[in-house]
Design a protein around this motif. Structure first.
Motif, PDB file in Angstrom:
ATOM      1  N   GLU A  21       0.828  -1.212   0.000  1.00  0.00           N
ATOM      2  CA  GLU A  21       0.000   0.000   0.000  1.00  0.00           C
ATOM      3  C   GLU A  21       0.860   1.258   0.000  1.00  0.00           C
ATOM      4  OE1 GLU A  21      -2.569  -0.364   3.340  1.00  0.00           O
ATOM      5  OE2 GLU A  21      -3.703  -2.056   2.500  1.00  0.00           O
ATOM      6  N   VAL A  22       1.894   1.270   0.807  1.00  0.00           N
ATOM      7  CA  VAL A  22       2.766   2.447   0.889  1.00  0.00           C
ATOM      8  C   VAL A  22       3.486   2.684  -0.432  1.00  0.00           C
ATOM      9  CG1 VAL A  22       4.864   3.367   1.962  1.00  0.00           C
ATOM     10  CG2 VAL A  22       3.087   2.336   3.383  1.00  0.00           C
ATOM     11  N   LEU A  23       3.955   1.609  -1.064  1.00  0.00           N
ATOM     12  CA  LEU A  23       4.730   1.716  -2.298  1.00  0.00           C
ATOM     13  C   LEU A  23       3.861   1.836  -3.540  1.00  0.00           C
ATOM     14  CD1 LEU A  23       7.432  -0.987  -1.504  1.00  0.00           C
ATOM     15  CD2 LEU A  23       7.727   1.502  -1.404  1.00  0.00           C
ATOM     16  N   GLY A  24       2.590   1.459  -3.414  1.00  0.00           N
ATOM     17  CA  GLY A  24       1.703   1.489  -4.567  1.00  0.00           C
ATOM     18  C   GLY A  24       1.996   0.406  -5.585  1.00  0.00           C
ATOM     19  N   GLU A  25       2.559  -0.702  -5.127  1.00  0.00           N
ATOM     20  CA  GLU A  25       2.861  -1.849  -5.987  1.00  0.00           C
ATOM     21  C   GLU A  25       2.951  -3.095  -5.125  1.00  0.00           C
ATOM     22  OE1 GLU A  25       6.965  -1.806  -7.580  1.00  0.00           O
ATOM     23  OE2 GLU A  25       7.331  -0.137  -6.206  1.00  0.00           O
ATOM     24  N   ASP A  26       2.820  -4.240  -5.738  1.00  0.00           N
ATOM     25  CA  ASP A  26       2.872  -5.496  -5.004  1.00  0.00           C
ATOM     26  C   ASP A  26       4.311  -5.765  -4.568  1.00  0.00           C
ATOM     27  OD1 ASP A  26       2.628  -8.009  -3.953  1.00  0.00           O
ATOM     28  OD2 ASP A  26       2.002  -8.981  -5.813  1.00  0.00           O
ATOM     29  N   ILE A  27       4.556  -5.735  -3.262  1.00  0.00           N
ATOM     30  CA  ILE A  27       5.915  -5.924  -2.754  1.00  0.00           C
ATOM     31  C   ILE A  27       6.457  -7.298  -3.138  1.00  0.00           C
ATOM     32  CG2 ILE A  27       5.119  -6.812  -0.526  1.00  0.00           C
ATOM     33  CD1 ILE A  27       8.238  -4.604  -1.143  1.00  0.00           C
ATOM     34  N   LEU A  28       5.560  -8.286  -3.286  1.00  0.00           N
ATOM     35  CA  LEU A  28       6.004  -9.637  -3.614  1.00  0.00           C
ATOM     36  C   LEU A  28       6.466  -9.775  -5.060  1.00  0.00           C
ATOM     37  CD1 LEU A  28       3.355 -11.780  -1.703  1.00  0.00           C
ATOM     38  CD2 LEU A  28       5.720 -11.322  -1.055  1.00  0.00           C
ATOM     39  N   SER A  29       6.269  -8.716  -5.849  1.00  0.00           N
ATOM     40  CA  SER A  29       6.750  -8.746  -7.230  1.00  0.00           C
ATOM     41  C   SER A  29       8.191  -8.261  -7.347  1.00  0.00           C
ATOM     42  CB  SER A  29       5.861  -7.866  -8.113  1.00  0.00           C
ATOM     43  OG  SER A  29       6.035  -6.481  -7.805  1.00  0.00           O
ATOM     44  N   LEU A  30       8.761  -7.815  -6.231  1.00  0.00           N
ATOM     45  CA  LEU A  30      10.107  -7.232  -6.278  1.00  0.00           C
ATOM     46  C   LEU A  30      11.220  -8.237  -6.036  1.00  0.00           C
ATOM     47  CD1 LEU A  30       9.591  -3.812  -4.442  1.00  0.00           C
ATOM     48  CD2 LEU A  30       9.453  -4.330  -6.875  1.00  0.00           C
ATOM     49  N   ASP A  31      10.867  -9.493  -5.751  1.00  0.00           N
ATOM     50  CA  ASP A  31      11.938 -10.463  -5.456  1.00  0.00           C
ATOM     51  C   ASP A  31      12.165 -11.451  -6.589  1.00  0.00           C
ATOM     52  OD1 ASP A  31       9.774 -12.154  -5.256  1.00  0.00           O
ATOM     53  OD2 ASP A  31      10.332 -12.989  -3.302  1.00  0.00           O
ATOM     54  N   THR A  32      11.697 -11.134  -7.791  1.00  0.00           N
ATOM     55  CA  THR A  32      11.993 -11.995  -8.934  1.00  0.00           C
ATOM     56  C   THR A  32      13.423 -11.755  -9.400  1.00  0.00           C
ATOM     57  OG1 THR A  32      11.276 -10.382 -10.590  1.00  0.00           O
ATOM     58  CG2 THR A  32       9.586 -11.840  -9.666  1.00  0.00           C
ATOM     59  N   GLN A  33      13.949 -12.678 -10.160  1.00  0.00           N
ATOM     60  CA  GLN A  33      15.311 -12.526 -10.665  1.00  0.00           C
ATOM     61  C   GLN A  33      15.442 -11.262 -11.511  1.00  0.00           C
ATOM     62  OE1 GLN A  33      16.826 -16.039 -12.532  1.00  0.00           O
ATOM     63  NE2 GLN A  33      18.757 -15.103 -13.150  1.00  0.00           N
ATOM     64  N   GLU A  34      14.417 -10.970 -12.299  1.00  0.00           N
ATOM     65  CA  GLU A  34      14.452  -9.785 -13.144  1.00  0.00           C
ATOM     66  C   GLU A  34      14.376  -8.513 -12.310  1.00  0.00           C
ATOM     67  OE1 GLU A  34      13.227 -13.340 -15.192  1.00  0.00           O
ATOM     68  OE2 GLU A  34      12.323 -12.304 -13.469  1.00  0.00           O
ATOM     69  N   ALA A  35      13.512  -8.495 -11.304  1.00  0.00           N
ATOM     70  CA  ALA A  35      13.334  -7.303 -10.476  1.00  0.00           C
ATOM     71  C   ALA A  35      14.583  -6.986  -9.664  1.00  0.00           C
ATOM     72  CB  ALA A  35      12.138  -7.486  -9.549  1.00  0.00           C
ATOM     73  N   LEU A  36      15.286  -8.019  -9.187  1.00  0.00           N
ATOM     74  CA  LEU A  36      16.435  -7.818  -8.313  1.00  0.00           C
ATOM     75  C   LEU A  36      17.658  -7.273  -9.046  1.00  0.00           C
ATOM     76  CD1 LEU A  36      16.175 -10.916  -5.952  1.00  0.00           C
ATOM     77  CD2 LEU A  36      15.678  -8.531  -5.417  1.00  0.00           C
ATOM     78  N   VAL A  37      17.536  -7.045 -10.335  1.00  0.00           N
ATOM     79  CA  VAL A  37      18.592  -6.330 -11.060  1.00  0.00           C
ATOM     80  C   VAL A  37      18.630  -4.873 -10.602  1.00  0.00           C
ATOM     81  CG1 VAL A  37      19.338  -5.525 -13.342  1.00  0.00           C
ATOM     82  CG2 VAL A  37      18.470  -7.855 -13.054  1.00  0.00           C
ATOM     83  N   SER A  38      17.481  -4.381 -10.152  1.00  0.00           N
ATOM     84  CA  SER A  38      17.359  -3.001  -9.680  1.00  0.00           C
ATOM     85  C   SER A  38      17.785  -2.884  -8.228  1.00  0.00           C
ATOM     86  CB  SER A  38      15.909  -2.530  -9.818  1.00  0.00           C
ATOM     87  OG  SER A  38      15.672  -1.362  -9.068  1.00  0.00           O
ATOM     88  N   THR A  39      18.659  -1.931  -7.935  1.00  0.00           N
ATOM     89  CA  THR A  39      19.102  -1.733  -6.539  1.00  0.00           C
ATOM     90  C   THR A  39      17.944  -1.297  -5.660  1.00  0.00           C
ATOM     91  OG1 THR A  39      20.722  -0.624  -5.125  1.00  0.00           O
ATOM     92  CG2 THR A  39      19.796   0.686  -6.901  1.00  0.00           C
ATOM     93  N   ARG A  40      16.949  -0.607  -6.214  1.00  0.00           N
ATOM     94  CA  ARG A  40      15.776  -0.210  -5.427  1.00  0.00           C
ATOM     95  C   ARG A  40      15.038  -1.449  -4.934  1.00  0.00           C
ATOM     96  NH1 ARG A  40      10.406   0.070  -6.690  1.00  0.00           N
ATOM     97  NH2 ARG A  40       9.109   1.461  -5.384  1.00  0.00           N
ATOM     98  N   ALA A  41      14.795  -2.406  -5.822  1.00  0.00           N
ATOM     99  CA  ALA A  41      14.094  -3.629  -5.436  1.00  0.00           C
ATOM    100  C   ALA A  41      14.884  -4.398  -4.388  1.00  0.00           C
ATOM    101  CB  ALA A  41      13.848  -4.503  -6.668  1.00  0.00           C
ATOM    102  N   VAL A  42      16.189  -4.487  -4.572  1.00  0.00           N
ATOM    103  CA  VAL A  42      17.030  -5.204  -3.614  1.00  0.00           C
ATOM    104  C   VAL A  42      16.922  -4.581  -2.228  1.00  0.00           C
ATOM    105  CG1 VAL A  42      19.406  -5.753  -2.981  1.00  0.00           C
ATOM    106  CG2 VAL A  42      18.666  -6.007  -5.349  1.00  0.00           C
ATOM    107  N   GLN A  43      17.028  -3.262  -2.174  1.00  0.00           N
ATOM    108  CA  GLN A  43      17.006  -2.584  -0.886  1.00  0.00           C
ATOM    109  C   GLN A  43      15.659  -2.727  -0.184  1.00  0.00           C
ATOM    110  OE1 GLN A  43      18.837   1.356  -0.791  1.00  0.00           O
ATOM    111  NE2 GLN A  43      19.981   0.891  -2.656  1.00  0.00           N
ATOM    112  N   LEU A  44      14.577  -2.651  -0.939  1.00  0.00           N
ATOM    113  CA  LEU A  44      13.256  -2.827  -0.343  1.00  0.00           C
ATOM    114  C   LEU A  44      13.058  -4.256   0.153  1.00  0.00           C
ATOM    115  CD1 LEU A  44      11.116  -0.715  -2.825  1.00  0.00           C
ATOM    116  CD2 LEU A  44      11.394  -0.283  -0.369  1.00  0.00           C
ATOM    117  N   CYS A  45      13.528  -5.220  -0.596  1.00  0.00           N
ATOM    118  CA  CYS A  45      13.416  -6.620  -0.161  1.00  0.00           C
ATOM    119  C   CYS A  45      14.193  -6.860   1.128  1.00  0.00           C
ATOM    120  CB  CYS A  45      13.910  -7.557  -1.259  1.00  0.00           C
ATOM    121  SG  CYS A  45      12.783  -7.731  -2.662  1.00  0.00           S
ATOM    122  N   LEU A  46      15.375  -6.301   1.221  1.00  0.00           N
ATOM    123  CA  LEU A  46      16.179  -6.480   2.429  1.00  0.00           C
ATOM    124  C   LEU A  46      15.525  -5.803   3.631  1.00  0.00           C
ATOM    125  CD1 LEU A  46      19.767  -5.965   0.963  1.00  0.00           C
ATOM    126  CD2 LEU A  46      18.767  -8.102   1.780  1.00  0.00           C
TER     127      LEU A  46
END
Length: 310
Positions: free
Chosen positions: A36-61
């Motif tokens: 809700e805070v990010l306006g996107e499904d947080i569970l979509s950020l841990d795919t191999q493709e998404a984790l190329v982005s440092t933003r996705a990595v940092q949010l997942c951690l």
């Protein structure tokens, strides 16, 4: 004796990491809150493709660190200090009550985007092992004199360092390190963190912190940059905003924790790198363990044992 929890920086992330979180009463709520805070499904950020982005990595951690903290607390494991390396500092700040989770999500999202925009390609980090600090500094000085962009980013241990800069500079540094009997390994990080190259990005993040209210932590927040335990909200905000551009002094932070009677250091997932870095210090009279390598019952017993030794 005291117990400390440690939160890793970028590097040990892996695809599917948010789909392997422990099930606690707050897991679903925290994941929904993040989406809700990010306006996107947080569970979509841990795919191999998404984790190329440092933003996705940092949010997942961040999300992983906060939920694992809740898991420990629900299993009656309490702490006296929290310390995070780089992005891990945000999870550390949330865990000790200094920073609200929703504010951390917004700040980390901005942090990741600022870092991505600053150096979208051609830069990164490299771990150097097997050399002493003066040797690594000599390599950096010689390459800098040749016009290469390179900095000493992390002081992780007596013979464990991280350098930041251009891909070319790190390749040259790797050759020089090998010639001296050391080893260089490119890290899974796409930006040159913890050096002056990110000062402008840190300044923007510091401005964003002006609209955020932090609190005095419930227990100690140990800075991985200054190796000091911080209690004042404004000091923690400054540490979080600027740590991307400040040198990491992780080895000093572990010594500082030990000097404050910390005898059990627990690294939260993913990975066990911080455990290996803390172990030489803690082994003098304590222990460093990775959550991912121990059953929860072992952590419960050890936490109770060290707390009873106060």
């Amino acid at each position: 004796m005291k117990v400390m929890i440690m939160f890793p920086g970028q590097g040990p992330q892996f695809p599917g990491m948010l789909h392997q979180l422990p099930e606690v009463s707050s897991t679903i709520y925290l994941l929904q809150q993040a989406s809700e805070v990010l306006g996107e499904d947080i569970l979509s950020l841990d795919t191999q493709e998404a984790l190329v982005s440092t933003r996705a990595v940092q949010l997942c951690l961040l999300v992983s660190g906060v939920i694992h903290t809740h898991f420990l607390q629900e299993n009656h494991i309490t702490f006296d200090l929290s310390c995070g390396l780089s992005i891990g500092a945000f999870a550390a700040a949330v865990s000790c009550g200094a920073l609200a989770f929703e504010d951390a999500l917004r700040l980390v999202s901005l942090r990741g985007e600022l870092m991505r925009q600053a150096y979208p390609q051609g830069y990164g980090l490299m771990a150097i092992r097997g050399l002493f600090q003066n040797q690594v500094e000599s390599i950096i000085e010689s390459l800098s004199l040749q016009g290469e962009i390179i900095y000493l980013a992390n002081l992780n241990g007596e013979q464990q360092f991280v350098i930041a800069g251009t891909d070319r500079a790190m390749e040259l540094a790797q050759l020089k390190a090998h010639a001296l009997g050391g080893d260089g390994r490119k890290l899974n990080v796409s930006v040159p963190s913890h050096c002056p190259l990110l000062e402008k990005s840190a300044e923007v993040l510091a401005d964003a912190f002006k609209n955020i209210s932090l609190k005095r932590p419930r227990y100690g927040y140990l800075s991985g940059s200054t190796a000091r335990v911080l209690w004042k909200a404004d000091a923690i905000a400054d540490d979080l905003a600027w740590n991307m551009a400040r040198q990491v002094r992780w080895s000093d932070a572990m010594v500082s924790a030990y000097q404050r009677d910390t005898r059990l250091a627990i690294e939260l997932p993913p990975g066990s790198v911080l455990t290996s870095l803390a172990r030489p210090v803690m082994s003098a009279g304590g222990e460093a363990l990775a959550f991912s390598q121990q059953p929860i019952e072992t952590l419960q017993v050890l936490t109770q044992r060290y707390h009873h030794q106060r």
